[in-house]
Design an enzyme around this catalytic site. Structure first.
Site, PDB file in Angstrom:
ATOM      1  N   HIS A  96       0.841  -1.103  -0.017  1.00 25.27           N
ATOM      2  CA  HIS A  96       0.126  -0.020  -0.090  1.00 25.27           C
ATOM      3  C   HIS A  96       1.050   1.303  -0.054  1.00 25.27           C
ATOM      4  O   HIS A  96       1.933   1.248   0.871  1.00 25.27           O
ATOM      5  CB  HIS A  96      -0.883   0.121   1.332  1.00 25.27           C
ATOM      6  N   SER A  97       0.585   2.235  -0.992  1.00 22.33           N
ATOM      7  CA  SER A  97       1.172   3.571  -1.014  1.00 22.33           C
ATOM      8  C   SER A  97       2.970   3.242  -1.245  1.00 22.33           C
ATOM      9  O   SER A  97       3.217   2.703  -2.025  1.00 22.33           O
ATOM     10  CB  SER A  97       1.008   4.129   0.375  1.00 22.33           C
ATOM     11  N   MET A  98       3.678   3.721  -0.284  1.00 20.58           N
ATOM     12  CA  MET A  98       5.163   3.304  -0.400  1.00 20.58           C
ATOM     13  C   MET A  98       5.293   1.742  -0.327  1.00 20.58           C
ATOM     14  O   MET A  98       6.340   1.443  -1.165  1.00 20.58           O
ATOM     15  CB  MET A  98       5.880   3.798   0.779  1.00 20.58           C
ATOM     16  N   SER A 124      -1.441  -0.902  -4.254  1.00 24.99           N
ATOM     17  CA  SER A 124      -2.633  -0.044  -3.606  1.00 24.99           C
ATOM     18  C   SER A 124      -2.240   1.512  -3.424  1.00 24.99           C
ATOM     19  O   SER A 124      -1.261   1.638  -2.698  1.00 24.99           O
ATOM     20  CB  SER A 124      -3.329  -0.672  -2.399  1.00 24.99           C
TER      21      SER A 124
END
Length: 255
Positions: A96-98, A124
């Site tokens: 997710h993200s990073m 994500s």
């Protein structure tokens, strides 16, 4: 590009949290948290995914179980840990993200080293790796950093808890610094397909950009968006996990 590390004895509990270990599961899902977060972000996922998926949440240095270590992001070390833990079992990566960007770099490292890689990469709320990081937050003053977190939809209970913030801020700054210094390097496309997930009102992942993930794989890419912002998956993860399980079903029982 760094190479997967091979030094030292492997310590699985140091690297991975399994809230419901499934040693007989047909596939391992390694879940990489977002900037500043820990493995506990994925604690509930085992109960929401089919029993044939073994959920292993990644424990990065400098948080939760590894709070005594300096916070750091090292794709090579994570690639080596995943290889050792999977021990030949098929696996997928979710970030997710990073965590999505880090998962992508891990998959690239493994492919470049001709090691068994993920059967699928799932990202994500992650902009395509060729997209420059839109802002520099690693060295923001504390109040400005908290304001940024509010804008991103960070949970209110976290922002109002000084003790939690004391634990969150150092890894958040370290993770953000890694993202800010990240530079995409052209290379071979991944041999595995990519699943892309994002919130419909996440300002950091525009629909026109998410489609660019298709250029990073030779095996196809699917993009899905859900109601919510950057942290859409924290509120109602069932729909996301249903779609993720559907994407992973073709790999059940495959070596």
């Amino acid at each position: 590009m760094s190479r997967p590390s091979t030094a030292g004895a492997f310590d699985a509990p140091r690297w991975f949290l399994r809230s419901a270990p499934r040693t007989e599961a047909e596939l391992v899902l390694y879940c990489v948290p977002h900037a500043g977060a820990g493995a506990s972000f994925y604690r509930s996922w085992s109960a929401l995914l089919p029993s044939w998926i073994d959920v292993a949440a990644v424990r990065l240095p400098g948080r939760e179980h590894r709070i005594a270590e300096p916070p750091a992001v090292d794709p090579g070390q994570l690639a080596a840990a995943i290889t050792a833990d999977a021990a030949g079992r098929p696996y997928a990566l979710f970030g997710h993200s990073m965590g999505g960007l880090l998962s992508f770099e891990v998959a690239r490292l493994l492919a470049a080293a001709d090691r068994p890689g993920p059967v699928r990469l799932a990202v994500s709320a992650t902009a395509p790796p060729r997209t420059p990081v839109p802002s520099t937050i690693s060295d923001l003053p504390q109040e400005s950093l908290l304001a940024w977190l509010r804008e991103q939809g960070a949970p209110h209970q976290v922002l109002q808890d000084p003790q939690l913030l004391e634990l969150l801020i150092p890894p958040l700054r370290a993770d953000s610094a890694w993202m800010e210094t990240y530079r995409y390097r052209p290379g071979p496309s991944l041999p595995c397909p990519i699943s892309v997930f994002a919130g419909e009102v996440d300002p950091r992942t525009r629909a026109c950009e998410l489609a660019e993930w298709s250029g990073e794989t030779l095996a196809g890419c699917v993009v899905r968006r859900y109601p919510g912002d950057h942290f859409y998956l924290a509120h109602q993860p069932e729909r996301l996990l249903g779609d993720l399980a559907e994407d992973l079903t073709p790999y059940r029982g495959k070596p």
